[in-house]
Write a protein that holds these residues in place. Structure first.
Motif, PDB file in Angstrom:
ATOM      1  N   ARG A 348       0.934  -1.152   0.082  1.00  0.00           N
ATOM      2  CA  ARG A 348      -0.055  -0.098  -0.077  1.00  0.00           C
ATOM      3  C   ARG A 348       0.928   1.122   0.025  1.00  0.00           C
ATOM      4  O   ARG A 348       0.636   2.253  -0.750  1.00  0.00           O
ATOM      5  CB  ARG A 348      -0.993   0.082   1.331  1.00  0.00           C
ATOM      6  CG  ARG A 348      -1.965   1.189   1.075  1.00  0.00           C
ATOM      7  CD  ARG A 348      -2.725   0.820   2.371  1.00  0.00           C
ATOM      8  NE  ARG A 348      -2.233   0.970   3.558  1.00  0.00           N
ATOM      9  CZ  ARG A 348      -2.412  -0.167   4.436  1.00  0.00           C
ATOM     10  NH1 ARG A 348      -3.083  -1.329   3.932  1.00  0.00           N
ATOM     11  NH2 ARG A 348      -1.878  -0.229   5.770  1.00  0.00           N
ATOM     12  N   GLY A 353       0.048  -2.207  -7.450  1.00  0.00           N
ATOM     13  CA  GLY A 353      -1.374  -2.854  -7.962  1.00  0.00           C
ATOM     14  C   GLY A 353      -1.228  -4.083  -8.730  1.00  0.00           C
ATOM     15  O   GLY A 353      -1.907  -4.790  -9.074  1.00  0.00           O
ATOM     16  N   LYS A 374      -4.706  -7.304  -1.364  1.00  0.00           N
ATOM     17  CA  LYS A 374      -5.745  -6.585  -2.168  1.00  0.00           C
ATOM     18  C   LYS A 374      -4.763  -5.340  -2.762  1.00  0.00           C
ATOM     19  O   LYS A 374      -4.511  -4.181  -2.379  1.00  0.00           O
ATOM     20  CB  LYS A 374      -6.735  -5.882  -1.388  1.00  0.00           C
ATOM     21  CG  LYS A 374      -7.722  -6.894  -0.866  1.00  0.00           C
ATOM     22  CD  LYS A 374      -8.962  -6.110  -0.017  1.00  0.00           C
ATOM     23  CE  LYS A 374      -9.927  -7.057   0.334  1.00  0.00           C
ATOM     24  NZ  LYS A 374      -9.445  -7.919   1.292  1.00  0.00           N
ATOM     25  N   GLN A 376      -3.236  -2.415  -4.940  1.00  0.00           N
ATOM     26  CA  GLN A 376      -3.860  -1.258  -5.648  1.00  0.00           C
ATOM     27  C   GLN A 376      -2.758  -0.112  -5.719  1.00  0.00           C
ATOM     28  O   GLN A 376      -2.019   0.086  -4.922  1.00  0.00           O
ATOM     29  CB  GLN A 376      -5.087  -0.740  -4.931  1.00  0.00           C
ATOM     30  CG  GLN A 376      -6.258  -1.569  -4.684  1.00  0.00           C
ATOM     31  CD  GLN A 376      -7.428  -1.022  -3.814  1.00  0.00           C
ATOM     32  OE1 GLN A 376      -7.292   0.310  -3.550  1.00  0.00           O
ATOM     33  NE2 GLN A 376      -8.282  -1.889  -3.500  1.00  0.00           N
ATOM     34  N   GLY A 377      -2.843   0.243  -7.196  1.00  0.00           N
ATOM     35  CA  GLY A 377      -1.937   1.195  -7.498  1.00  0.00           C
ATOM     36  C   GLY A 377      -1.353   0.986  -8.764  1.00  0.00           C
ATOM     37  O   GLY A 377      -1.239   0.187  -9.385  1.00  0.00           O
TER      38      GLY A 377
END
Length: 403
Positions: A348, A353, A374, A376-377
């Motif tokens: 994070r 991502g 999860k 993301q990015g």
């Protein structure tokens, strides 16, 4: 499909019908079949549709130019040697001076075709009437019938004494799926090895998962990968093949790892001493599957000036980046104890991502990890779930720049 159904495909009507189905959509098969049955016998339409599906699937193994001229059975399409692998093996036999080969358990003829394209005369034998008919049709379709004689016969009854080499491709599937015991092959590995060893040069195609202790005495075991995927293993017999491998009496089985395209080969005449083990360096190397299967990781580690991160894990690490075709290099930025919360926070923070997950020596599955962290990015990263000096660990990095 019966031999009679297949014979109908070889008629002018059958060939024209099959050619018309080259680009048909299997998802619309019912509509296509309904239309075609207005002008053609229903059995011929069914046979042509089945053959068209097999041809489409076979493109991945044989390429479009050959696949759409060849004929297949469902089992034959699945078990046939990939064209690139068959071409490599034919080239090795040609380099050993082989001019004639008895191809036992020839299947649909993939290896026989590759041998014939090298100018090698082939006797191709299979006991199944349909399979033998398909092999014969394939030799004719590719313009190789003058070099390939196909016989429908039990391989045990074939006299191979007049041939320079014997190649055996035992069936490794039974009624319940894949067969893992080499003596449950058809014919058994012991019979195939004797048949190959009795010739001046011989080869036996085997499953790549065969344990090293099952390799017969006097054989060279070769594992072959194509674009990084291990496709098969081969046992080689004969003084020419042993000399090529550098085998020495009492040294243990000779082993070889061959990477396609290329080819590029590593080989050793016997067991190698284990590579050193040490801390994770700046770079991590993931050896090709053929290198791992052939137990030649130590050879690669030596060439890289590297070490293992754990005595039981086939990851090589080094402090300098060196080019090698036998392993993929990654630059490591983080070495952490395994922990999902730690990994999720780090990803994070870095806006990762696109996450590539690789594992060796870890029970967690890549998809399970992705669901839990999860990602993301806009950024990308690779995480290795493995062990370092016996401890569950996470190594984070990215593919290294080419040198």
């Amino acid at each position: 499909m019966t031999p009679e159904d297949f014979a109908a495909l070889l008629t002018p009507e059958g060939r024209t019908l099959l050619d018309s189905l080259r680009d048909y959509d299997p998802g619309k098969e019912l509509a296509v079949a309904t239309r075609l049955r207005r002008d053609h016998p229903a059995p011929l339409v069914s046979a042509a549709l089945g053959q068209a599906r097999l041809r489409q699937r076979a493109v991945a193994k044989f390429g479009a130019e050959d696949a759409f001229r060849m004929y297949f059975t469902p089992g034959g399409a699945e078990m046939a040697t990939r064209a690139s692998v068959a071409a490599y093996r034919a080239g090795r036999l040609a380099a050993l001076g082989v001019r004639s080969v008895a191809d036992l358990c020839c299947g649909i003829g993939g290896d026989a075709l590759a041998l014939a394209r090298r100018g090698i005369r082939v006797l191709a034998v299979d006991r199944d009437p349909l399979t033998a008919a398909v092999a014969r049709a394939n030799a004719a379709a590719l313009g190789l019938a003058d070099l390939v004689e196909v016989r429908e016969e039990d391989v045990a009854a074939v006299d191979t004494s007049g041939y320079d080499a014997v190649f055996v491709d035992p069936a490794r599937r039974g009624g319940r799926g894949r067969v893992f015991d080499p003596e449950a092959y058809s014919p058994p590995l012991s019979w195939a090895a004797r048949a190959a060893a009795a010739a001046p040069c011989g080869a036996v195609k085997i499953a790549p998962g065969i344990p090293h202790e099952a390799v017969p005495a006097g054989a060279e075991a070769e594992w072959i990968s194509d674009h990084g995927d291990v496709k098969e293993a081969v046992l080689w017999f004969g003084t020419a093949a042993e000399g090529a491998a550098g085998a020495a009496p009492g040294a243990g089985p000779a082993v070889r790892a061959t990477l396609l395209p290329g080819p590029r080969s590593l080989h050793a005449a016997g067991p190698l001493p284990p590579p050193p083990v040490g801390p994770v360096g700046r770079y991590l190397y993931e050896p090709d599957g053929a290198v791992i299967r052939s137990h030649l990781v130590a050879e690669v580690a030596g060439r890289l000036g590297g070490r293992l991160i754990d005595p039981t894990i086939a990851y090589v690490t080094a402090d300098e980046l060196r080019a090698t075709p036998y392993a993929t290099a990654y630059e490591i930025t983080d070495v952490l104890p395994f922990g999902l919360k730690t990994l999720k926070a780090l990803l994070r923070e870095r806006g990762v991502g696109t996450l590539t997950v690789k594992k060796r020596g870890s029970a967690i599955e890549p998809e399970e990890l992705r669901r839990k962290v999860k990602p993301q990015g806009p950024s990308a990263a690779t995480v290795f779930l493995t062990r370092v000096a016996g401890a569950p660990s996470m190594l984070i990095g990215a593919p290294a720049a080419a040198v």
